[in-house]
Design a protein around this motif. Structure first.
Motif, PDB file in Angstrom:
ATOM      1  N   VAL A 182      35.191  50.924  53.551  1.00 60.98           N
ATOM      2  CA  VAL A 182      35.070  49.477  53.451  1.00 60.98           C
ATOM      3  C   VAL A 182      36.243  48.886  52.670  1.00 60.98           C
ATOM      4  CG1 VAL A 182      33.642  47.579  52.568  1.00 60.98           C
ATOM      5  CG2 VAL A 182      32.554  49.592  53.576  1.00 60.98           C
ATOM      6  N   ASP A 183      36.868  47.892  53.254  1.00 60.24           N
ATOM      7  CA  ASP A 183      37.874  47.066  52.574  1.00 60.24           C
ATOM      8  C   ASP A 183      39.037  47.851  51.991  1.00 60.24           C
ATOM      9  OD1 ASP A 183      36.786  44.570  53.145  1.00 60.24           O
ATOM     10  OD2 ASP A 183      35.387  44.667  51.472  1.00 60.24           O
ATOM     11  N   GLU A 184      39.613  48.758  52.786  1.00 56.94           N
ATOM     12  CA  GLU A 184      40.874  49.379  52.373  1.00 56.94           C
ATOM     13  C   GLU A 184      41.942  48.289  52.334  1.00 56.94           C
ATOM     14  OE1 GLU A 184      41.286  53.646  54.149  1.00 56.94           O
ATOM     15  OE2 GLU A 184      40.176  52.453  55.602  1.00 56.94           O
ATOM     16  N   GLU A 185      42.712  48.274  51.279  1.00 58.80           N
ATOM     17  CA  GLU A 185      43.636  47.170  51.055  1.00 58.80           C
ATOM     18  C   GLU A 185      44.623  46.993  52.204  1.00 58.80           C
ATOM     19  OE1 GLU A 185      45.327  43.878  49.606  1.00 58.80           O
ATOM     20  OE2 GLU A 185      43.490  44.850  48.907  1.00 58.80           O
ATOM     21  N   SER A 186      45.169  48.078  52.726  1.00 57.70           N
ATOM     22  CA  SER A 186      46.143  47.961  53.815  1.00 57.70           C
ATOM     23  C   SER A 186      45.512  47.348  55.061  1.00 57.70           C
ATOM     24  CB  SER A 186      46.726  49.336  54.151  1.00 57.70           C
ATOM     25  OG  SER A 186      45.700  50.234  54.574  1.00 57.70           O
ATOM     26  N   LEU A 187      44.249  47.671  55.312  1.00 60.74           N
ATOM     27  CA  LEU A 187      43.572  47.133  56.491  1.00 60.74           C
ATOM     28  C   LEU A 187      43.176  45.672  56.274  1.00 60.74           C
ATOM     29  CD1 LEU A 187      41.356  50.162  57.576  1.00 60.74           C
ATOM     30  CD2 LEU A 187      43.607  49.470  58.425  1.00 60.74           C
ATOM     31  N   ARG A 188      42.835  45.297  55.042  1.00 63.92           N
ATOM     32  CA  ARG A 188      42.563  43.886  54.752  1.00 63.92           C
ATOM     33  C   ARG A 188      43.818  43.049  55.002  1.00 63.92           C
ATOM     34  NH1 ARG A 188      38.094  42.216  52.441  1.00 63.92           N
ATOM     35  NH2 ARG A 188      39.148  40.353  51.647  1.00 63.92           N
ATOM     36  N   GLN A 189      44.954  43.555  54.585  1.00 66.79           N
ATOM     37  CA  GLN A 189      46.195  42.829  54.804  1.00 66.79           C
ATOM     38  C   GLN A 189      46.511  42.727  56.293  1.00 66.79           C
ATOM     39  OE1 GLN A 189      49.334  44.572  52.458  1.00 66.79           O
ATOM     40  NE2 GLN A 189      48.295  44.201  50.508  1.00 66.79           N
ATOM     41  N   ALA A 190      46.315  43.833  57.022  1.00 67.91           N
ATOM     42  CA  ALA A 190      46.591  43.829  58.460  1.00 67.91           C
ATOM     43  C   ALA A 190      45.690  42.856  59.207  1.00 67.91           C
ATOM     44  CB  ALA A 190      46.422  45.243  59.024  1.00 67.91           C
ATOM     45  N   ALA A 191      44.460  42.672  58.712  1.00 66.50           N
ATOM     46  CA  ALA A 191      43.506  41.753  59.344  1.00 66.50           C
ATOM     47  C   ALA A 191      43.701  40.312  58.892  1.00 66.50           C
ATOM     48  CB  ALA A 191      42.071  42.195  59.038  1.00 66.50           C
TER      49      ALA A 191
ATOM     50  N   LEU B  50      32.832  30.860  48.692  1.00 60.51           N
ATOM     51  CA  LEU B  50      32.652  31.659  47.476  1.00 60.51           C
ATOM     52  C   LEU B  50      32.606  33.156  47.754  1.00 60.51           C
ATOM     53  CD1 LEU B  50      29.898  29.496  45.733  1.00 60.51           C
ATOM     54  CD2 LEU B  50      32.382  29.456  45.344  1.00 60.51           C
ATOM     55  N   GLY B  51      32.645  33.535  49.017  1.00 58.08           N
ATOM     56  CA  GLY B  51      32.502  34.952  49.358  1.00 58.08           C
ATOM     57  C   GLY B  51      33.781  35.576  49.894  1.00 58.08           C
ATOM     58  N   HIS B  52      33.616  36.684  50.608  1.00 54.10           N
ATOM     59  CA  HIS B  52      34.738  37.432  51.172  1.00 54.10           C
ATOM     60  C   HIS B  52      34.447  37.797  52.615  1.00 54.10           C
ATOM     61  CE1 HIS B  52      36.339  38.020  47.117  1.00 54.10           C
ATOM     62  NE2 HIS B  52      35.159  38.463  46.735  1.00 54.10           N
ATOM     63  N   ASP B  53      35.510  37.903  53.434  1.00 52.46           N
ATOM     64  CA  ASP B  53      35.421  38.571  54.712  1.00 52.46           C
ATOM     65  C   ASP B  53      35.606  40.065  54.434  1.00 52.46           C
ATOM     66  OD1 ASP B  53      35.298  36.067  55.968  1.00 52.46           O
ATOM     67  OD2 ASP B  53      37.486  35.947  56.042  1.00 52.46           O
TER      68      ASP B  53
ATOM     69  N   ILE C 294      36.165  47.313  62.283  1.00 52.24           N
ATOM     70  CA  ILE C 294      35.267  46.202  62.570  1.00 52.24           C
ATOM     71  C   ILE C 294      35.430  45.175  61.453  1.00 52.24           C
ATOM     72  CG2 ILE C 294      32.872  45.473  62.876  1.00 52.24           C
ATOM     73  CD1 ILE C 294      32.266  48.297  63.877  1.00 52.24           C
ATOM     74  N   THR C 295      35.775  43.961  61.827  1.00 52.65           N
ATOM     75  CA  THR C 295      35.962  42.889  60.858  1.00 52.65           C
ATOM     76  C   THR C 295      34.797  41.910  60.961  1.00 52.65           C
ATOM     77  OG1 THR C 295      38.366  43.069  61.052  1.00 52.65           O
ATOM     78  CG2 THR C 295      37.494  41.055  60.048  1.00 52.65           C
ATOM     79  N   VAL C 296      34.151  41.638  59.831  1.00 56.24           N
ATOM     80  CA  VAL C 296      33.061  40.660  59.784  1.00 56.24           C
ATOM     81  C   VAL C 296      33.477  39.543  58.833  1.00 56.24           C
ATOM     82  CG1 VAL C 296      31.230  42.288  60.353  1.00 56.24           C
ATOM     83  CG2 VAL C 296      31.882  41.980  57.972  1.00 56.24           C
ATOM     84  N   ARG C 297      33.101  38.327  59.191  1.00 57.49           N
ATOM     85  CA  ARG C 297      33.559  37.173  58.427  1.00 57.49           C
ATOM     86  C   ARG C 297      32.392  36.405  57.824  1.00 57.49           C
ATOM     87  NH1 ARG C 297      38.965  36.787  59.189  1.00 57.49           N
ATOM     88  NH2 ARG C 297      39.781  37.927  60.999  1.00 57.49           N
ATOM     89  N   ARG C 298      32.653  35.726  56.740  1.00 64.00           N
ATOM     90  CA  ARG C 298      31.644  34.984  55.982  1.00 64.00           C
ATOM     91  C   ARG C 298      31.275  33.682  56.688  1.00 64.00           C
ATOM     92  NH1 ARG C 298      36.019  33.334  51.255  1.00 64.00           N
ATOM     93  NH2 ARG C 298      37.779  33.443  52.687  1.00 64.00           N
ATOM     94  N   GLY C 299      30.059  33.242  56.440  1.00 63.21           N
ATOM     95  CA  GLY C 299      29.604  31.985  57.003  1.00 63.21           C
ATOM     96  C   GLY C 299      28.658  31.291  56.041  1.00 63.21           C
TER      97      GLY C 299
END
Length: 245
Positions: free
Chosen positions: A110-119, A77-80, A66-71
């Motif tokens: 939460v925020d495994e590096e490989s999955l952050r890159q894939a997303a 200044l934040g992160h997805d 599940i990917t959530v994005r900043r608003g």
């Protein structure tokens, strides 16, 4: 201190706080209760009939993200964030086109590096930011102690590539149309399914996390994606399917 200097100090403190972890604060010293060692056994699906072939989901070969994005005005200044379950459990019945599976919220990563890159997420949250995100997600947003399980029950429609899926999250069940790509081995003993869709947190009674009057916030929309492998020869505890609601 002059008014101008005072404003600069406040701005610097605010930026430091926000840059540390999007809208999520570090967790307090007391951690959330640990997940149970093993999931309780689940009864057979209500739709199971004598003679219907069941394939059991293989957790180590399956993934749901599940990917959530900043608003908000200060989103820059934040992160997805991307959260993932590697512990899916359930069953698939290829012939009638049925599936039922679930996962525990407190087992999500939460925020495994490989999955952050894939997303395609380009920022790099710190370890403290990731810990804070997980804590607030489980406690303040999803109320994981009260609603520990997410369950999905899917059934094939007239279109073989689209399933009707009942998704239960945060104690609320919504029915959505779920595009699914299914590939099954010639002998019928192995199946792979994948798909994705967009959901809104508010549709499940969830209030997206926000601070500073909404200037830093998590968007209501979230992106769910999954890749499931199921086999006939899996017999691990908890690989039954029917999630309790």
């Amino acid at each position: 201190m002059t008014p101008h200097a005072h404003r600069r100090t406040l701005l610097a403190c605010a930026c430091a706080l926000l840059a540390a972890c999007t809208p999520f604060a570090p967790p307090p010293a007391a951690p959330l209760p640990a997940a149970p060692v093993a999931a309780p056994a689940m009864p057979a699906p209500a739709w199971q009939r004598q003679g219907v072939q069941l394939l059991h989901i293989v957790p180590d070969e399956s993934l749901l993200t599940i990917t959530v994005r900043r608003g908000g005005a200060l989103a820059r200044l934040g992160h997805d964030h991307v959260v993932a379950s590697h512990t899916l459990q359930g069953v698939v019945a290829p012939a009638p086109g049925r599936a039922q599976f679930r996962f525990r919220l407190d087992e999500m990563r939460v925020d495994e590096e490989s999955l952050r890159q894939a997303a395609g997420l380009t920022t790099t949250p710190s370890a403290d930011a990731i810990a804070g995100t997980r804590h607030n997600m489980l406690g303040r947003v999803l109320e994981a102690e009260r609603y520990p399980w997410v369950s999905i029950e899917a059934r094939r429609t007239g279109d073989k590539q689209v399933f009707d899926a009942d998704i239960t999250l945060h104690g609320v069940t919504r029915t959505v149309q779920l595009p699914v790509r299914v590939e099954q081995a010639a002998d019928g003993r192995r199946l792979q399914a994948s798909g994705s869709l967009l959901l809104k947190q508010s549709d499940f009674g969830i209030v997206p996390f926000a601070i500073l009057g909404g200037a830093m916030a998590v968007q209501d929309q979230m992106e769910l994606a999954f890749r499931i492998t199921a086999r006939q020869d899996v017999s691990a505890p908890g690989s039954g399917a029917s999630p309790g609601r």
